[in-house]
Write a protein that holds these residues in place. Structure first.
Motif, PDB file in Angstrom:
ATOM      1  N   VAL A 156      34.818  35.488  45.184  1.00  0.00           N
ATOM      2  CA  VAL A 156      34.919  36.926  45.490  1.00  0.00           C
ATOM      3  C   VAL A 156      33.856  37.308  46.523  1.00  0.00           C
ATOM      4  O   VAL A 156      34.137  37.976  47.531  1.00  0.00           O
ATOM      5  CB  VAL A 156      34.769  37.768  44.191  1.00  0.00           C
ATOM      6  CG1 VAL A 156      34.569  39.235  44.502  1.00  0.00           C
ATOM      7  CG2 VAL A 156      35.991  37.572  43.294  1.00  0.00           C
ATOM      8  N   GLN A 157      32.620  36.844  46.313  1.00  0.00           N
ATOM      9  CA  GLN A 157      31.547  37.167  47.256  1.00  0.00           C
ATOM     10  C   GLN A 157      31.809  36.542  48.625  1.00  0.00           C
ATOM     11  O   GLN A 157      31.569  37.175  49.654  1.00  0.00           O
ATOM     12  CB  GLN A 157      30.193  36.658  46.715  1.00  0.00           C
ATOM     13  CG  GLN A 157      29.668  37.421  45.532  1.00  0.00           C
ATOM     14  CD  GLN A 157      29.122  38.803  45.925  1.00  0.00           C
ATOM     15  OE1 GLN A 157      29.680  39.495  46.754  1.00  0.00           O
ATOM     16  NE2 GLN A 157      28.043  39.205  45.325  1.00  0.00           N
ATOM     17  N   MET A 210      32.898  47.844  51.626  1.00  0.00           N
ATOM     18  CA  MET A 210      32.909  46.428  51.216  1.00  0.00           C
ATOM     19  C   MET A 210      31.494  45.954  50.877  1.00  0.00           C
ATOM     20  O   MET A 210      31.291  45.199  49.916  1.00  0.00           O
ATOM     21  CB  MET A 210      33.515  45.574  52.335  1.00  0.00           C
ATOM     22  CG  MET A 210      33.658  44.119  51.984  1.00  0.00           C
ATOM     23  SD  MET A 210      34.717  43.850  50.539  1.00  0.00           S
ATOM     24  CE  MET A 210      36.295  43.786  51.332  1.00  0.00           C
ATOM     25  N   MET A 211      30.514  46.435  51.646  1.00  0.00           N
ATOM     26  CA  MET A 211      29.130  46.034  51.377  1.00  0.00           C
ATOM     27  C   MET A 211      28.670  46.596  50.027  1.00  0.00           C
ATOM     28  O   MET A 211      27.999  45.902  49.255  1.00  0.00           O
ATOM     29  CB  MET A 211      28.218  46.508  52.505  1.00  0.00           C
ATOM     30  CG  MET A 211      26.839  45.898  52.460  1.00  0.00           C
ATOM     31  SD  MET A 211      26.860  44.073  52.511  1.00  0.00           S
ATOM     32  CE  MET A 211      26.567  43.782  54.233  1.00  0.00           C
ATOM     33  N   TYR A 212      29.065  47.855  49.737  1.00  0.00           N
ATOM     34  CA  TYR A 212      28.740  48.436  48.418  1.00  0.00           C
ATOM     35  C   TYR A 212      29.289  47.539  47.314  1.00  0.00           C
ATOM     36  O   TYR A 212      28.610  47.229  46.344  1.00  0.00           O
ATOM     37  CB  TYR A 212      29.365  49.828  48.257  1.00  0.00           C
ATOM     38  CG  TYR A 212      28.617  50.959  48.944  1.00  0.00           C
ATOM     39  CD1 TYR A 212      27.241  50.934  49.108  1.00  0.00           C
ATOM     40  CD2 TYR A 212      29.305  52.094  49.393  1.00  0.00           C
ATOM     41  CE1 TYR A 212      26.570  51.985  49.723  1.00  0.00           C
ATOM     42  CE2 TYR A 212      28.642  53.150  50.008  1.00  0.00           C
ATOM     43  CZ  TYR A 212      27.259  53.089  50.168  1.00  0.00           C
ATOM     44  OH  TYR A 212      26.602  54.105  50.773  1.00  0.00           O
ATOM     45  N   MET A 224      27.004  45.476  44.725  1.00  0.00           N
ATOM     46  CA  MET A 224      27.033  45.853  43.298  1.00  0.00           C
ATOM     47  C   MET A 224      27.363  44.627  42.453  1.00  0.00           C
ATOM     48  O   MET A 224      26.737  44.385  41.418  1.00  0.00           O
ATOM     49  CB  MET A 224      28.040  46.976  43.063  1.00  0.00           C
ATOM     50  CG  MET A 224      27.440  48.337  43.379  1.00  0.00           C
ATOM     51  SD  MET A 224      28.422  49.727  42.864  1.00  0.00           S
ATOM     52  CE  MET A 224      29.863  49.611  43.841  1.00  0.00           C
ATOM     53  N   VAL A 225      28.350  43.848  42.940  1.00  0.00           N
ATOM     54  CA  VAL A 225      28.714  42.629  42.208  1.00  0.00           C
ATOM     55  C   VAL A 225      27.519  41.655  42.186  1.00  0.00           C
ATOM     56  O   VAL A 225      27.330  40.904  41.224  1.00  0.00           O
ATOM     57  CB  VAL A 225      29.961  41.975  42.868  1.00  0.00           C
ATOM     58  CG1 VAL A 225      30.322  40.680  42.174  1.00  0.00           C
ATOM     59  CG2 VAL A 225      31.147  42.930  42.815  1.00  0.00           C
ATOM     60  N   ALA A 226      26.693  41.703  43.239  1.00  0.00           N
ATOM     61  CA  ALA A 226      25.554  40.760  43.351  1.00  0.00           C
ATOM     62  C   ALA A 226      24.523  40.942  42.242  1.00  0.00           C
ATOM     63  O   ALA A 226      23.651  40.083  42.079  1.00  0.00           O
ATOM     64  CB  ALA A 226      24.888  40.901  44.719  1.00  0.00           C
ATOM     65  N   VAL A 227      24.625  42.020  41.469  1.00  0.00           N
ATOM     66  CA  VAL A 227      23.723  42.194  40.323  1.00  0.00           C
ATOM     67  C   VAL A 227      23.892  40.998  39.365  1.00  0.00           C
ATOM     68  O   VAL A 227      22.949  40.578  38.683  1.00  0.00           O
ATOM     69  CB  VAL A 227      24.010  43.541  39.607  1.00  0.00           C
ATOM     70  CG1 VAL A 227      23.208  43.670  38.324  1.00  0.00           C
ATOM     71  CG2 VAL A 227      23.662  44.697  40.552  1.00  0.00           C
ATOM     72  N   ALA A 228      25.093  40.426  39.379  1.00  0.00           N
ATOM     73  CA  ALA A 228      25.357  39.237  38.550  1.00  0.00           C
ATOM     74  C   ALA A 228      24.398  38.104  38.906  1.00  0.00           C
ATOM     75  O   ALA A 228      24.121  37.228  38.074  1.00  0.00           O
ATOM     76  CB  ALA A 228      26.789  38.776  38.744  1.00  0.00           C
ATOM     77  N   VAL A 243      17.731  49.269  50.353  1.00  0.00           N
ATOM     78  CA  VAL A 243      18.078  49.583  51.743  1.00  0.00           C
ATOM     79  C   VAL A 243      19.509  50.133  51.817  1.00  0.00           C
ATOM     80  O   VAL A 243      19.774  51.148  52.487  1.00  0.00           O
ATOM     81  CB  VAL A 243      17.924  48.311  52.630  1.00  0.00           C
ATOM     82  CG1 VAL A 243      18.458  48.555  54.029  1.00  0.00           C
ATOM     83  CG2 VAL A 243      16.459  47.912  52.689  1.00  0.00           C
ATOM     84  N   LEU A 244      20.423  49.500  51.099  1.00  0.00           N
ATOM     85  CA  LEU A 244      21.829  49.908  51.197  1.00  0.00           C
ATOM     86  C   LEU A 244      22.087  51.285  50.573  1.00  0.00           C
ATOM     87  O   LEU A 244      22.711  52.150  51.195  1.00  0.00           O
ATOM     88  CB  LEU A 244      22.707  48.835  50.523  1.00  0.00           C
ATOM     89  CG  LEU A 244      24.209  49.097  50.541  1.00  0.00           C
ATOM     90  CD1 LEU A 244      24.740  49.116  51.977  1.00  0.00           C
ATOM     91  CD2 LEU A 244      24.964  48.040  49.736  1.00  0.00           C
TER      92      LEU A 244
END
Ligand SMILES: CCCCCCCCCCCCC/C=C/C(=O)SCCNC(=O)CCNC(=O)[C@H](O)C(C)(C)COP(=O)(O)OP(=O)(O)OC[C@H]1O[C@@H](n2cnc3c(N)ncnc32)[C@H](O)[C@@H]1OP(=O)(O)O
Length: 360
Positions: free
Chosen positions: A154-155, A188-190, A194-198, A225-226
């Protein structure tokens, strides 16, 4: 054309006979066992040049009739399995050794050395079995790997979309594409960030064997930053710095996530590994620099609009601007860069030093 015999070298172990036939570029191989005699026929380049070569050997003791052989450009290796595990006094039934046959000193062992080799192998097998039985198998391993594979996929798709979109827009619009990066890419960056918290949760729950702190620095650093700088300040959204931050983030991720995906299926592509553990060397400082520029640009805006400022009692003045917090954050950013740079440097050294990397 005459038929000749090639040079043949032999050695034995308690269970096997090894023959090495010195014939290069061998073709039309015909190797078989008949009445406990080995028959060999092939065309190749031997001591007498290009020719048909053949030989037969009546073996001293019974062997299993299946012959296994492997030919390389230079020679043919033949392995025979003895029917009874015992040491032979010689190879052939007849006492006089054929002229073309000689001991293979590269593999030669006498009986006691071969016994020691056998014991060592057995011990190694026993150790392996006992280690395997002591380390409990994880019943959820497949599920964990499946989840990690999907997460990385997904990433990878998300960051590839960002990277390709930005590259195409850069080619078509040139520098103009810098100024509306946020409006085309931010959703898409959001999602990806957000998924990257995993990425913090995964090492926390033991899904991946790596430090929680470096992942936290990375995720928190990017998300400040985002969401705080770009997301809450409209005046920042059409600045060129957004382009550089997003482009630098996505460039590393289109290599990092496929590398993890392959790791989930126990596969490694050397070039991809090298890129994953090398490209951060220029990208990480550049990324942090771009983020620092964004933080500095946002300070004046926060001073003006008083957003996120800390209210003070009337006697002390109005409020403390958020830009003071950002000044502290700026210092933390370079500390974070130092910690993660050192972490990635260690990961790189560990990876390239490993025996597996050197052997493949
Ligand atoms: C407390 C909070 C403080 C906040 C302070 C804030 C200040 C922050 C400021 C920081 C500013 C930086 C902002 C970021 C900028 C940029 O990103 S610029 C672009 C360039 N960036 C990079 O190059 C960094 C890329 N990121 C990373 O490499 C990682 O996020 C990392 C955490 C920094 C390092 O990754 P890590 O997992 O520790 O190392 P690896 O070697 O990759 O992996 C170790 C092993 O774990 C396995 N693994 C890890 N993740 C996965 C996964 N998702 N799926 C499957 N496997 C995974 C990996 O395969 C390794 O296993 P082995 O091969 O067995 O060793």
């Amino acid at each position: 054309m005459q038929t000749l015999t090639p040079h043949v070298y032999w050695a034995q172990r308690h269970g096997e006979i090894y023959l090495r036939v010195e014939l290069s570029d061998a073709k039309n191989l015909d190797i078989c066992m008949q009445d406990n005699s080995l028959h060999f026929k092939a065309r190749g380049h031997g001591a007498k040049g290009d020719n048909d070569y053949e030989f037969s050997l009546d073996l001293l003791e019974p062997v299993i009739p299946e012959v296994s052989h492997r030919s390389t450009q230079r020679l043919i290796n033949i392995t025979l399995r003895k029917q009874n595990e015992c040491w032979w006094d010689r190879l052939t039934l007849q006492e006089r050794k054929p002229l073309f046959l000689a001991p293979d000193f590269d593999r030669w062992l006498d009986e006691s050395d071969a016994e020691m080799e056998l014991h060592a192998k057995e011990e190694e097998k026993i150790n392996k079995v006992s280690i395997e039985s002591r380390v409990p198998k994880d019943p959820y391993l497949g599920l964990k790997k499946g989840y990690l594979f999907m997460y990385n996929l997904v990433q990878f798709l998300g960051f590839s979309w960002i990277f390709v979109n930005m590259t195409v827009r850069l080619f078509i619009l040139g520098q103009d594409s810098f100024y509306d990066t946020f409006h085309t890419i931010a959703d898409m960056m959001y999602f990806c960030q957000m998924v990257a918290v995993a990425e913090v949760i995964n090492p926390l729950v033991g899904l991946v064997k790596t430090g929680v702190f470096p992942a936290m620095i990375q995720v928190v650093g990017r998300n400040v930053v985002l969401f705080v700088i770009f997301g809450s300040l409209e005046a920042m959204q059409n600045k060129a710095v957004v382009f550089f931050v997003f482009y630098l983030w996505s460039t590393i991720e289109i290599f990092r996530y496929p590398f993890y995906m392959l790791a989930c299926i126990d596969t490694e592509w050397k070039l991809l590994t090298w890129v994953r553990y090398t490209i951060w060397i220029p990208l990480y400082p550049l990324g942090t620099l771009a983020e620092a520029v964004a933080v500095i640009q946002s300070m004046a805006i926060f001073d003006d609009n008083r957003m996120y400022s800390i209210p003070l009692p009337k006697a002390l003045g109005l409020s403390i601007s958020f830009s003071y917090t950002l000044k502290l954050y700026l210092a933390l950013m370079f500390l974070g860069l130092f910690i993660n740079f050192r972490h990635l440097f260690r990961q790189r050294r560990r990876r390239f030093r490993s025996r597996k990397w050197k052997m493949t």
